[in-house]
Design a protein around this motif. Structure first.
Motif, PDB file in Angstrom:
ATOM      1  N   THR A  54      34.796  28.673   5.538  1.00  0.00           N
ATOM      2  CA  THR A  54      35.588  27.595   4.957  1.00  0.00           C
ATOM      3  C   THR A  54      36.091  28.031   3.593  1.00  0.00           C
ATOM      4  OG1 THR A  54      33.719  26.536   3.862  1.00  0.00           O
ATOM      5  CG2 THR A  54      34.200  25.821   6.102  1.00  0.00           C
ATOM      6  N   SER A  55      37.168  27.378   3.163  1.00  0.00           N
ATOM      7  CA  SER A  55      37.654  27.589   1.805  1.00  0.00           C
ATOM      8  C   SER A  55      36.855  26.712   0.854  1.00  0.00           C
ATOM      9  CB  SER A  55      39.143  27.238   1.704  1.00  0.00           C
ATOM     10  OG  SER A  55      39.326  25.849   1.882  1.00  0.00           O
ATOM     11  N   PHE A  56      36.756  27.127  -0.383  1.00  0.00           N
ATOM     12  CA  PHE A  56      36.059  26.312  -1.372  1.00  0.00           C
ATOM     13  C   PHE A  56      36.816  25.018  -1.633  1.00  0.00           C
ATOM     14  CE2 PHE A  56      34.248  30.511  -2.461  1.00  0.00           C
ATOM     15  CZ  PHE A  56      32.910  30.186  -2.276  1.00  0.00           C
ATOM     16  N   GLY A  57      38.153  25.051  -1.522  1.00  0.00           N
ATOM     17  CA  GLY A  57      38.959  23.847  -1.713  1.00  0.00           C
ATOM     18  C   GLY A  57      38.688  22.787  -0.661  1.00  0.00           C
ATOM     19  N   PHE A  58      38.216  23.226   0.521  1.00  0.00           N
ATOM     20  CA  PHE A  58      37.886  22.303   1.603  1.00  0.00           C
ATOM     21  C   PHE A  58      36.683  21.445   1.235  1.00  0.00           C
ATOM     22  CE2 PHE A  58      35.982  21.854   6.033  1.00  0.00           C
ATOM     23  CZ  PHE A  58      36.888  20.904   6.434  1.00  0.00           C
ATOM     24  N   MET A  59      35.796  22.004   0.413  1.00  0.00           N
ATOM     25  CA  MET A  59      34.551  21.315   0.097  1.00  0.00           C
ATOM     26  C   MET A  59      34.602  20.575  -1.224  1.00  0.00           C
ATOM     27  SD  MET A  59      31.966  24.330   1.245  1.00  0.00           S
ATOM     28  CE  MET A  59      32.891  25.585   0.354  1.00  0.00           C
TER      29      MET A  59
END
Length: 249
Positions: free
Chosen positions: A57-62
């Motif tokens: 996952t991308s960090f922006g997703f979290m």
């Protein structure tokens, strides 16, 4: 394909879709899943993505932060949000899914526009609380750790009791023939219930996600009233969508 090229593709896909599966990456790159797993581990060690079970996952997703300037394709998503906000009117009851594009929509809603918004997205709900004239109703259930998105029977049952004016759905994968698709079965059940609960459904998609397909279908395009992209409606990239009874914005 060189390792640097593979890793660039992996990062592009992670940033675009927020979450990707190792199997899908291996199939597209035509390499073993062990090779992809090693690439993902390296990228995770460099803190360019987060490795999760079976994918990345991308960090922006979290983690969404107020006025976050690190959103992938943010300028395109802002254009989509501007178009989407123009479709809202006073007193509407709206359903909103999660994702970075819907977050941009939530940021752009005028502070004096009275709305009622139901959402299973914790991120979107928190952003909407900044707006004094918006009544925010969070559809709670089991929260997905990375997406902060509620799924499960509790959410679906609540949606089955609603009849709202608009459903605004973020897009994972969108194709003229395959329709709207995802790989998370629980998310699909919630999005299907959102579509059933709405008089009209609006899909938001950056052009980079057009003509992409995943394993499970959320809906075909006959269930969609409006497709909003950052493109001009006459753009040839949208030609495959014209045979459908779709309002292109």
């Amino acid at each position: 394909m060189l390792k640097e090229e593979r890793q660039k593709y992996i990062l592009d896909q992670v940033h675009l879709h927020h979450r990707v599966l190792l199997n899908d990456l291996a199939d597209f790159l035509d390499v073993s899943i062990d090779t992809v797993r090693r690439d993902v581990k390296e990228l995770a060690k460099e803190k360019k993505l987060k490795k999760v079970h079976g994918g990345a996952t991308s960090f922006g997703f979290m983690n969404f932060t107020k006025d976050d300037g690190n959103i992938y394709l943010q300028s395109k998503k802002i254009q989509i949000a501007e178009k989407t906000v123009s479709l809202l009117s006073e007193g509407q009851v709206v359903l909103m899914s999660g994702g970075t594009t819907n977050m941009e929509v939530a940021k752009m809603i005028p502070r004096k526009l009275p709305l009622t918004v139901f959402t299973p997205s914790l991120h979107v709900a928190m952003q909407l609380l900044e707006l004094p004239e918006v009544e925010v109703i969070f559809l709670g259930g089991k929260l997905l750790h990375e997406a902060k998105f509620a799924v499960g029977g509790t959410v679906v049952n609540a949606l089955n009791q609603l009849r709202v004016d608009l459903c605004i759905l973020g897009t994972g994968y969108l194709d003229a023939e395959a329709g709207l698709t995802e790989f998370d079965w629980e998310v699909i059940q919630v999005k299907r219930a959102m579509i059933r609960a709405a008089k009209k459904t609006i899909i938001l998609s950056v052009s980079d996600k057009l003509h992409s397909v995943q394993k499970f279908q959320t809906c075909d395009l006959t269930a969609v009233h409006t497709l909003v992209t950052e493109l001009d409606p006459s753009d040839p990239m949208l030609d495959a969508f014209r045979p459908f009874d779709l309002h292109l914005i």
